[in-house]
Design a protein around this motif. Structure first.
Motif, PDB file in Angstrom:
ATOM      1  N   ALA A   9     -15.688   4.032  -7.097  1.00 50.70           N
ATOM      2  CA  ALA A   9     -14.924   3.139  -6.215  1.00 50.70           C
ATOM      3  C   ALA A   9     -14.197   2.059  -7.006  1.00 50.70           C
ATOM      4  O   ALA A   9     -13.030   1.758  -6.739  1.00 50.70           O
ATOM      5  N   VAL A  10     -14.874   1.463  -7.982  1.00 45.57           N
ATOM      6  CA  VAL A  10     -14.257   0.417  -8.800  1.00 45.57           C
ATOM      7  C   VAL A  10     -13.150   1.017  -9.653  1.00 45.57           C
ATOM      8  O   VAL A  10     -12.059   0.448  -9.771  1.00 45.57           O
ATOM      9  N   ARG A  11     -13.410   2.163 -10.227  1.00 41.98           N
ATOM     10  CA  ARG A  11     -12.400   2.836 -11.052  1.00 41.98           C
ATOM     11  C   ARG A  11     -11.147   3.119 -10.222  1.00 41.98           C
ATOM     12  O   ARG A  11     -10.034   2.860 -10.653  1.00 41.98           O
ATOM     13  N   GLU A  12     -11.334   3.621  -9.022  1.00 41.29           N
ATOM     14  CA  GLU A  12     -10.204   3.929  -8.148  1.00 41.29           C
ATOM     15  C   GLU A  12      -9.432   2.661  -7.788  1.00 41.29           C
ATOM     16  O   GLU A  12      -8.201   2.649  -7.815  1.00 41.29           O
ATOM     17  N   ALA A  13     -10.137   1.581  -7.470  1.00 38.05           N
ATOM     18  CA  ALA A  13      -9.474   0.312  -7.140  1.00 38.05           C
ATOM     19  C   ALA A  13      -8.688  -0.209  -8.336  1.00 38.05           C
ATOM     20  O   ALA A  13      -7.570  -0.719  -8.178  1.00 38.05           O
TER      21      ALA A  13
END
Length: 107
Positions: A74-78
């Motif tokens: 999720a953090v990587r995608e954001a």
């Protein structure tokens, strides 16, 4: 980590400006001569991705390289959605930081 990155940048001939907090970074307005910004995702008093969005909102398009010790999908995608130049997980090699920084400097 901050001092290590500063030493590495100096070793490769880059001048750097370090900020002890997200607040100090947010209060700095002059990024005109910056080739790139290296932001930690998890700052003690804020999130690097939020700072990136704030920069964009003010019309600042300086490339950003994110670093993090707490990788998650999720953090990587954001981070990628925010338009970063690179997303590095700690520990990372000098080469993995310098390659995107050199691309940013050449632009």
């Amino acid at each position: 980590m901050l001092r290590s990155i500063a030493r590495l940048l100096r070793q490769f001939g880059y001048d750097s400006m370090m900020f002890p907090s997200a607040e100090a970074f947010a209060n700095h307005a002059d990024f005109e001569n910056a080739a790139c910004i290296v932001l930690d995702i998890n700052l003690g008093d804020g999130l690097g991705i939020e700072l990136r969005h704030s920069l964009k909102a003010t019309g600042n398009s300086v490339p950003v390289i994110y670093v993090t010790g707490n990788d998650s999908p999720a953090v990587r995608e954001a981070a990628l959605q925010s338009g970063c130049l690179a997303y590095l997980t700690k520990p990372f090699s000098a080469k993995s930081l310098m390659e995107p920084l050199e691309r940013a400097s050449a632009s």
